[in-house]
Design a protein around this motif. Structure first.
Motif, PDB file in Angstrom:
ATOM      1  N   TRP A 255       3.740  43.354  99.336  1.00  0.00           N
ATOM      2  CA  TRP A 255       5.049  43.377  99.154  1.00  0.00           C
ATOM      3  C   TRP A 255       5.635  44.465 100.216  1.00  0.00           C
ATOM      4  O   TRP A 255       6.812  44.626 100.515  1.00  0.00           O
ATOM      5  CB  TRP A 255       5.258  43.937  97.594  1.00  0.00           C
ATOM      6  CG  TRP A 255       4.701  45.287  97.388  1.00  0.00           C
ATOM      7  CD1 TRP A 255       3.618  45.484  96.787  1.00  0.00           C
ATOM      8  CD2 TRP A 255       5.501  46.742  97.430  1.00  0.00           C
ATOM      9  NE1 TRP A 255       3.366  47.063  96.705  1.00  0.00           N
ATOM     10  CE2 TRP A 255       4.400  47.391  96.889  1.00  0.00           C
ATOM     11  CE3 TRP A 255       6.580  46.864  97.950  1.00  0.00           C
ATOM     12  CZ2 TRP A 255       4.657  48.787  97.166  1.00  0.00           C
ATOM     13  CZ3 TRP A 255       6.924  48.381  98.136  1.00  0.00           C
ATOM     14  CH2 TRP A 255       6.029  49.187  97.399  1.00  0.00           C
ATOM     15  N   LYS A 256       4.956  45.716 100.835  1.00  0.00           N
ATOM     16  CA  LYS A 256       5.168  46.646 101.601  1.00  0.00           C
ATOM     17  C   LYS A 256       5.650  45.807 102.852  1.00  0.00           C
ATOM     18  O   LYS A 256       6.570  46.252 103.607  1.00  0.00           O
ATOM     19  CB  LYS A 256       4.280  47.800 101.817  1.00  0.00           C
ATOM     20  CG  LYS A 256       3.945  48.489 100.516  1.00  0.00           C
ATOM     21  CD  LYS A 256       3.178  49.512 100.725  1.00  0.00           C
ATOM     22  CE  LYS A 256       2.613  50.444  99.673  1.00  0.00           C
ATOM     23  NZ  LYS A 256       1.813  51.511  99.913  1.00  0.00           N
ATOM     24  N   LEU A 259       8.763  43.973 102.546  1.00  0.00           N
ATOM     25  CA  LEU A 259       9.998  44.986 102.420  1.00  0.00           C
ATOM     26  C   LEU A 259      10.285  45.614 103.758  1.00  0.00           C
ATOM     27  O   LEU A 259      11.544  45.842 104.126  1.00  0.00           O
ATOM     28  CB  LEU A 259       9.597  46.024 101.498  1.00  0.00           C
ATOM     29  CG  LEU A 259      10.944  46.997 101.194  1.00  0.00           C
ATOM     30  CD1 LEU A 259      11.937  46.251 100.489  1.00  0.00           C
ATOM     31  CD2 LEU A 259      10.316  48.111 100.504  1.00  0.00           C
TER      32      LEU A 259
END
Length: 291
Positions: A255-256, A259
């Motif tokens: 998810w980083k 993002l």
């Protein structure tokens, strides 16, 4: 001998491990984010937009724990060419705008407010792009960038795009940048030991070309020799690319990474949204004349 130290001033193609959060990102996220930032900087229509892009790149460099002095080395070798290009742009782009403040005019030379603005905008753009390109290679190894580029190009394989071959060419090109700088250092030191003087200032381009000819010819010959040796080594190891190859490291994004890529994409959309003429007129009506 400091004038012969070219490798320490070449930042593109080198990797500086600092263990930062940017280093730990998936290479696909870094490539996509870098592409979005390149588009945002290249499409910047004002000095403020370009300055914001440059500030963002410097902020990412600080987050990556890359020293600012190390980034500044990347423009040291290109500084003479940049000075020449922007000096000519400053003088000869004054006629692109018929009306406007004229600071100085002599014959067909014209120094106007528009040429100053255009030169400053182009200068900020190019410096930001150089910093951004150096930052991508400083935070990722060539192997990671190659795997990331190949994965990003894989969906286009159904349209005949050779993803593996393009990624391989990219890796070889990045590997050759510091190699050519090291080879240039060796040739310059060898020629200087034979009495060549590279500190002279040349007033004519033909004199400079004639003086640097003993450097260019051996560099090209050695480059072709290294390329031939690389091709022979790959053939000797029965290298085969494309489908069927396995990988020791499998890329897995999180998810980083998503993002980070989305953040750069939103910055691109936001910068272009602010550049719309209708919104700019609204901001000017409110007294904001920065854009």
């Amino acid at each position: 001998m400091s004038e012969f130290e070219l490798l320490r001033n070449v930042t593109i193609g080198q990797y500086l491990p600092t263990g930062s959060a940017i280093h730990r990102l998936d290479p696909r996220a870094k490539l996509l984010g870098g592409l979005f930032l390149v588009l945002a900087i290249a499409l910047a229509g004002s000095v403020l937009e370009a300055t914001l892009g440059l500030a963002l790149v410097l902020g990412l460099a600080a987050l990556s724990r890359i020293p600012l002095g190390y980034l500044l080395r990347g423009i040291r070798l290109a500084l003479p060419i940049l000075v020449l290009v922007f000096g000519l742009s400053l003088l000869f782009r004054g006629w692109d705008q018929a009306a406007g403040a004229v600071y100085w005019e002599w014959g067909w030379l014209r120094f106007t407010r528009y040429s100053v603005w255009l030169t400053g905008l182009s200068l900020i753009r190019i410096i930001a792009l150089i910093f951004l390109t150096s930052l991508i290679t400083l935070t990722s190894t060539t192997t990671e960038l190659t795997q990331g580029l190949e994965k990003l190009l894989e969906p286009f394989g159904r349209f005949g795009v050779p993803a593996h071959e393009l990624a391989l060419v990219n890796m070889i090109a990045l590997r050759f940048v510091p190699t050519l700088a090291e080879e240039m250092e060796r040739v310059m030191k060898a020629q200087a030991s034979r009495g060549a003087d590279f500190r002279r200032r040349f007033h004519r381009p033909d004199q400079a070309a004639r003086a640097y000819l003993p450097l260019i010819v051996p560099l090209f010959i050695n480059s072709f020799r290294r390329a031939e040796e690389l091709a022979s080594a790959m053939e000797a190891r029965c290298y085969l690319g494309g489908a069927g190859r396995t990988r020791f490291v499998v890329l897995r994004g999180g998810w980083k990474d998503l993002l980070a890529a989305l953040g750069c994409g939103l910055y691109l959309l936001g910068s272009q949204w602010l550049a719309w003429p209708s919104l700019r007129e609204v901001l000017r009506g409110l007294g904001v004349n920065w854009f």
